[in-house]
Design an enzyme around this catalytic site. Structure first.
Site, PDB file in Angstrom:
ATOM      1  N   GLY A  52      33.112  24.650  27.684  1.00  0.00           N
ATOM      2  CA  GLY A  52      33.945  23.450  27.771  1.00  0.00           C
ATOM      3  C   GLY A  52      34.037  22.805  29.147  1.00  0.00           C
ATOM      4  O   GLY A  52      34.169  21.593  29.265  1.00  0.00           O
ATOM      5  N   ASP A 107      38.321  23.468  31.553  1.00  0.00           N
ATOM      6  CA  ASP A 107      38.554  22.188  30.877  1.00  0.00           C
ATOM      7  C   ASP A 107      40.020  21.969  30.549  1.00  0.00           C
ATOM      8  O   ASP A 107      40.576  20.907  30.804  1.00  0.00           O
ATOM      9  CB  ASP A 107      37.689  22.076  29.607  1.00  0.00           C
ATOM     10  CG  ASP A 107      37.794  23.284  28.679  1.00  0.00           C
ATOM     11  OD1 ASP A 107      38.561  24.222  28.983  1.00  0.00           O
ATOM     12  OD2 ASP A 107      37.103  23.295  27.643  1.00  0.00           O
ATOM     13  N   ASP A 110      45.872  25.754  27.291  1.00  0.00           N
ATOM     14  CA  ASP A 110      46.613  25.564  26.056  1.00  0.00           C
ATOM     15  C   ASP A 110      47.666  26.681  25.982  1.00  0.00           C
ATOM     16  O   ASP A 110      48.729  26.564  26.594  1.00  0.00           O
ATOM     17  CB  ASP A 110      45.581  25.599  24.911  1.00  0.00           C
ATOM     18  CG  ASP A 110      46.167  25.350  23.550  1.00  0.00           C
ATOM     19  OD1 ASP A 110      47.164  24.653  23.438  1.00  0.00           O
ATOM     20  OD2 ASP A 110      45.593  25.857  22.569  1.00  0.00           O
ATOM     21  N   LYS A 138      48.082  21.340  28.576  1.00  0.00           N
ATOM     22  CA  LYS A 138      49.028  21.160  27.460  1.00  0.00           C
ATOM     23  C   LYS A 138      50.197  22.108  27.703  1.00  0.00           C
ATOM     24  O   LYS A 138      50.250  23.191  27.116  1.00  0.00           O
ATOM     25  CB  LYS A 138      48.368  21.583  26.143  1.00  0.00           C
ATOM     26  CG  LYS A 138      47.222  20.782  25.655  1.00  0.00           C
ATOM     27  CD  LYS A 138      46.912  21.268  24.220  1.00  0.00           C
ATOM     28  CE  LYS A 138      45.509  21.018  23.814  1.00  0.00           C
ATOM     29  NZ  LYS A 138      45.157  21.581  22.497  1.00  0.00           N
ATOM     30  N   PHE A 159      45.210  18.034  19.860  1.00  0.00           N
ATOM     31  CA  PHE A 159      43.846  18.550  19.890  1.00  0.00           C
ATOM     32  C   PHE A 159      42.917  17.447  20.394  1.00  0.00           C
ATOM     33  O   PHE A 159      42.935  16.335  19.873  1.00  0.00           O
ATOM     34  CB  PHE A 159      43.399  19.057  18.518  1.00  0.00           C
ATOM     35  CG  PHE A 159      42.081  19.760  18.598  1.00  0.00           C
ATOM     36  CD1 PHE A 159      42.015  21.070  19.058  1.00  0.00           C
ATOM     37  CD2 PHE A 159      40.899  19.106  18.289  1.00  0.00           C
ATOM     38  CE1 PHE A 159      40.787  21.718  19.191  1.00  0.00           C
ATOM     39  CE2 PHE A 159      39.671  19.744  18.411  1.00  0.00           C
ATOM     40  CZ  PHE A 159      39.624  21.057  18.856  1.00  0.00           C
ATOM     41  N   ARG A 172      31.121  17.564  22.586  1.00  0.00           N
ATOM     42  CA  ARG A 172      31.070  17.900  24.019  1.00  0.00           C
ATOM     43  C   ARG A 172      30.399  16.817  24.850  1.00  0.00           C
ATOM     44  O   ARG A 172      30.707  16.622  26.017  1.00  0.00           O
ATOM     45  CB  ARG A 172      30.284  19.195  24.242  1.00  0.00           C
ATOM     46  CG  ARG A 172      30.917  20.424  23.635  1.00  0.00           C
ATOM     47  CD  ARG A 172      30.219  21.678  24.174  1.00  0.00           C
ATOM     48  NE  ARG A 172      30.541  22.858  23.404  1.00  0.00           N
ATOM     49  CZ  ARG A 172      31.623  23.609  23.563  1.00  0.00           C
ATOM     50  NH1 ARG A 172      32.515  23.279  24.473  1.00  0.00           N
ATOM     51  NH2 ARG A 172      31.827  24.679  22.840  1.00  0.00           N
TER      52      ARG A 172
HETATM   53  P1  IMP Z   1      44.094  28.986  25.888  1.00  0.00           P
HETATM   54  O1  IMP Z   1      43.562  30.365  26.100  1.00  0.00           O
HETATM   55  O2  IMP Z   1      44.902  28.910  24.615  1.00  0.00           O
HETATM   56  O3  IMP Z   1      44.833  28.416  27.068  1.00  0.00           O
HETATM   57  O4  IMP Z   1      42.885  28.074  25.523  1.00  0.00           O
HETATM   58  C1  IMP Z   1      41.968  27.637  26.377  1.00  0.00           C
HETATM   59  C2  IMP Z   1      40.653  27.339  25.677  1.00  0.00           C
HETATM   60  O5  IMP Z   1      40.822  26.863  24.333  1.00  0.00           O
HETATM   61  C3  IMP Z   1      39.990  26.214  26.415  1.00  0.00           C
HETATM   62  O6  IMP Z   1      39.117  26.719  27.375  1.00  0.00           O
HETATM   63  C4  IMP Z   1      39.258  25.478  25.318  1.00  0.00           C
HETATM   64  O7  IMP Z   1      37.973  26.027  25.171  1.00  0.00           O
HETATM   65  C5  IMP Z   1      40.032  25.734  24.069  1.00  0.00           C
HETATM   66  N1  IMP Z   1      40.916  24.592  23.741  1.00  0.00           N
HETATM   67  C6  IMP Z   1      42.256  24.516  23.917  1.00  0.00           C
HETATM   68  N2  IMP Z   1      42.747  23.339  23.508  1.00  0.00           N
HETATM   69  C7  IMP Z   1      41.673  22.624  23.074  1.00  0.00           C
HETATM   70  C8  IMP Z   1      41.529  21.273  22.547  1.00  0.00           C
HETATM   71  O8  IMP Z   1      42.484  20.495  22.400  1.00  0.00           O
HETATM   72  N3  IMP Z   1      40.268  20.907  22.238  1.00  0.00           N
HETATM   73  C9  IMP Z   1      39.181  21.710  22.384  1.00  0.00           C
HETATM   74  N4  IMP Z   1      39.279  22.963  22.877  1.00  0.00           N
HETATM   75  C10 IMP Z   1      40.507  23.424  23.214  1.00  0.00           C
HETATM   76 MG    MG Z   2      37.111  26.956  27.116  1.00  0.00          MG
END
Ligand code: IMP
Ligand code: MG
Length: 183
Positions: A52, A107, A110, A138, A159, A172
């Site tokens: 990403g 990127d 979340d 986020k 999303f 992408r």
């Molecule tokens: P986390 O571990 O939940 O913080 O997620 C991080 C990873 O989830 C990022 O590196 C992205 O690859 C993926 N991700 C989180 N939110 C999105 C989104 O809105 N669109 C696409 N990929 C996402």
């Molecule tokens: Mg990622």
């Protein structure tokens, strides 16, 4: 409006807005690169998280002409529109961060799980300092407390796709960022 698999997406952050913000972040990135060169004998290690962050990472590192080293790691946590709640990180045996200042370029944050897990892993492997630069944050989606060092845009819990981010493998390559359509 664009369609990826079964979902529609509408424009959210334009390519021009992204480029302007990357230029602003470049000034902070430059300061990190210079202070690292003063403090250590080794160049900054700028880590891109596959897949990403590839586009953001390559735009950010090309704003800097000082000496830096570039590496990539792959993490997995997302399936479709949601985090699976588990993170796996592929670390090649040759990957060495001992006594280094590592800058992670990601990127999006979340749940916070991916970056928290990765920062802890790098510190366990002997990195002296870990800085995190993320394009999108986020904040409302956090389940694991984590605060990135630098953020491009704070966004609601939506999303999004484009500029490196995907929905099940598609989107992408889009030059701007789109959000899932409510319709
Ligand atoms: P986390 O571990 O939940 O913080 O997620 C991080 C990873 O989830 C990022 O590196 C992205 O690859 C993926 N991700 C989180 N939110 C999105 C989104 O809105 N669109 C696409 N990929 C996402
Ligand atoms: Mg990622």
């Amino acid at each position: 409006m664009i369609t990826l698999h079964d979902k529609s997406f509408v424009p959210f952050i334009s390519a021009t807005e992204i480029a302007t913000r990357v230029e602003e972040l470049a000034a902070h990135f430059d300061a990190l690169v210079s202070s690292n060169l003063q403090e250590r004998n080794q160049p900054l290690l700028v880590l891109g998280i596959l897949r990403g962050a590839v586009i953001f990472h390559s735009d950010l590192i090309r704003t800097c002409t000082a000496n830096i080293e570039v590496e990539y790691l792959r993490t997995h946590s997302y399936k479709g529109l949601k985090s699976t709640g588990k993170v796996s990180i592929d670390v090649p045996p040759s990957f060495d961060v001992k006594d280094r200042h590592v800058v992670i370029v990601e990127d999006i944050v979340d749940s916070g799980l991916t970056l928290k897990t990765l920062v802890d892993l790098l510190l366990t492997k002997g990195a002296t300092k870990v800085t995190t630069i993320v394009l999108l944050d986020k904040k409302d989606a956090r389940t694991t407390p984590f605060t990135p060092t630098l953020v491009g845009f704070d966004i609601p819990d939506l999303f999004v796709v484009g500029y490196g981010l995907d929905y099940n493998g598609l989107g992408r390559n889009l030059p701007s960022i789109y959000q899932l359509s409510e319709l």
